[in-house]
Design a protein around this motif. Sequence first.
Motif, short mmCIF file in Angstrom:
data_model
loop_
_atom_site.label_atom_id
_atom_site.label_comp_id
_atom_site.label_asym_id
_atom_site.label_seq_id
_atom_site.Cartn_x
_atom_site.Cartn_y
_atom_site.Cartn_z
N SER A 187 0.85 -1.19 0.00
CA SER A 187 0.00 0.00 0.00
C SER A 187 0.88 1.24 0.00
CB SER A 187 -0.91 0.02 1.24
OG SER A 187 -1.66 1.22 1.32
N ASP A 188 0.29 2.36 -0.36
CA ASP A 188 1.01 3.63 -0.29
C ASP A 188 0.74 4.35 1.02
OD1 ASP A 188 -1.69 3.95 -1.21
OD2 ASP A 188 -1.23 6.03 -1.74
N ILE A 189 -0.22 3.87 1.81
CA ILE A 189 -0.67 4.57 3.01
C ILE A 189 -0.02 3.99 4.25
CG2 ILE A 189 -2.66 5.26 4.39
CD1 ILE A 189 -2.61 6.51 1.62
N ALA A 190 0.74 4.80 4.97
CA ALA A 190 1.47 4.32 6.14
C ALA A 190 0.54 3.76 7.21
CB ALA A 190 2.32 5.45 6.72
N ALA A 191 -0.61 4.40 7.43
CA ALA A 191 -1.53 3.94 8.48
C ALA A 191 -2.09 2.55 8.16
CB ALA A 191 -2.66 4.94 8.67
N GLU A 192 -2.27 2.26 6.88
CA GLU A 192 -2.73 0.92 6.49
C GLU A 192 -1.62 -0.10 6.73
OE1 GLU A 192 -5.70 2.61 2.97
OE2 GLU A 192 -4.09 1.23 2.46
N LEU A 193 -0.40 0.27 6.40
CA LEU A 193 0.74 -0.61 6.64
C LEU A 193 0.92 -0.86 8.14
CD1 LEU A 193 3.11 1.13 4.10
CD2 LEU A 193 1.97 -1.05 3.74
N ASP A 194 0.70 0.17 8.94
CA ASP A 194 0.78 0.02 10.39
C ASP A 194 -0.23 -1.03 10.87
OD1 ASP A 194 2.67 2.05 10.52
OD2 ASP A 194 1.23 3.60 11.12
N ALA A 195 -1.45 -0.93 10.34
CA ALA A 195 -2.50 -1.86 10.75
C ALA A 195 -2.15 -3.29 10.34
CB ALA A 195 -3.84 -1.45 10.14
N ALA A 196 -1.62 -3.43 9.11
CA ALA A 196 -1.27 -4.77 8.62
C ALA A 196 -0.16 -5.39 9.47
CB ALA A 196 -0.85 -4.69 7.16
N THR A 197 0.87 -4.60 9.78
CA THR A 197 1.97 -5.14 10.57
C THR A 197 1.54 -5.41 12.01
OG1 THR A 197 2.79 -2.88 10.98
CG2 THR A 197 3.77 -4.11 9.15
N SER A 198 0.60 -4.63 12.52
CA SER A 198 0.07 -4.88 13.86
C SER A 198 -0.66 -6.22 13.91
CB SER A 198 -0.89 -3.76 14.29
OG SER A 198 -0.19 -2.55 14.47
N ALA A 199 -1.21 -6.63 12.75
CA ALA A 199 -1.90 -7.92 12.67
C ALA A 199 -0.92 -9.06 12.41
CB ALA A 199 -2.94 -7.88 11.56
N GLY A 200 0.36 -8.72 12.23
CA GLY A 200 1.39 -9.74 12.04
C GLY A 200 1.84 -9.95 10.61
N MET A 201 1.32 -9.14 9.69
CA MET A 201 1.72 -9.27 8.29
C MET A 201 3.02 -8.53 8.01
SD MET A 201 -1.79 -8.84 6.06
CE MET A 201 -3.17 -9.95 6.27
N CYS A 202 3.70 -8.92 6.94
CA CYS A 202 4.79 -8.11 6.40
C CYS A 202 4.16 -7.01 5.55
CB CYS A 202 5.72 -8.97 5.54
SG CYS A 202 6.50 -10.33 6.44
N ALA A 203 4.87 -5.91 5.35
CA ALA A 203 4.28 -4.81 4.59
C ALA A 203 5.38 -4.01 3.90
CB ALA A 203 3.47 -3.90 5.50
N ILE A 204 5.06 -3.51 2.70
CA ILE A 204 5.96 -2.65 1.95
C ILE A 204 5.16 -1.47 1.43
CG2 ILE A 204 7.38 -2.43 -0.13
CD1 ILE A 204 8.21 -5.33 0.22
N GLN A 205 5.72 -0.29 1.55
CA GLN A 205 5.07 0.92 1.08
C GLN A 205 5.48 1.22 -0.36
OE1 GLN A 205 6.25 4.60 2.97
NE2 GLN A 205 4.28 5.59 2.53
N LEU A 206 4.49 1.49 -1.21
CA LEU A 206 4.76 1.96 -2.58
C LEU A 206 4.79 3.47 -2.57
CD1 LEU A 206 5.13 0.14 -5.10
CD2 LEU A 206 4.06 -1.01 -3.17
N CYS A 207 5.93 4.03 -2.96
CA CYS A 207 6.10 5.48 -3.06
C CYS A 207 6.28 5.83 -4.53
CB CYS A 207 7.28 5.94 -2.22
SG CYS A 207 7.04 5.71 -0.45
N ARG A 208 5.19 5.90 -5.24
CA ARG A 208 5.22 6.21 -6.67
C ARG A 208 5.58 7.68 -6.87
NH1 ARG A 208 4.94 1.47 -9.70
NH2 ARG A 208 3.36 0.05 -8.81
#
Length: 234
Positions: free
Chosen positions: A191-212
């Motif tokens: 995702s490009d949204i940091a808050a969404e990535l925060d939520a995903a990692t809080s659930a235990g997922m790995c996450a990468i931010q797209l900075c287009r």
Amino acid sequence: MPAATSGNTPRAIITDIEGTTSSIAFVKSVLFPYARKHLVAFIRSHDKDPQVRRWLVATADAAGLDVDDTTAITATLIDWIDNDRKATPLKALQGMIWADGYTSRAYRAHLYPDVSNRLREWHAQGIALYVYSSGSVAAQKLFFGYSEAGDLTPLISGWFDTETGPKREAASYAAIAKAIHEAPADCLFLSDIAAELDAATSAGMCAIQLCRPADGTVPAPRHTHVASFDQITF
């Protein structure tokens, strides 16, 4: 920007759309104006359709309106469009309107050049691909079905929208992992949204931010970030 790695190869990749696979400009400059322009006529001609009626009633309930006051309901929906409200009834109705635009070839969904090739490669590797977007599931399927790269829906194993839960809450990502029968640690969220990535990692997922670069996304220091799918390695 160097390549990024999420560690071991994930069993599932879950991707956002706007600002991740596709430009924010396409959504803001093409899809939203198209839905706004056609909303009144669409509701007028479909207000007795059970599926449309369902979302008109949901809009009325959310806004505290009379369920039979179509004029006020329509005005609320237009206000939600203008304020980019992530409301499930609006997203569902927008998806129905966008279907007409796609099938009439008024536009094709924009995809960044790296996306289709990487999705095909990941699919060929046996990685299950999913979409999680604030847009309705119907709108997501249209987006990938009528993309500039052709019909990519056969690559996607499942679709999730805000009926699963808000994108900035960890419980939503836990629910997705449960639905696809994968451990959160085996899932990668893009995702490009940091808050969404925060939520995903809080659930235990790995996450990468797209900075287009075209979208001007600001990197979040707490997350790995890349400029394209081509920079993601396992």
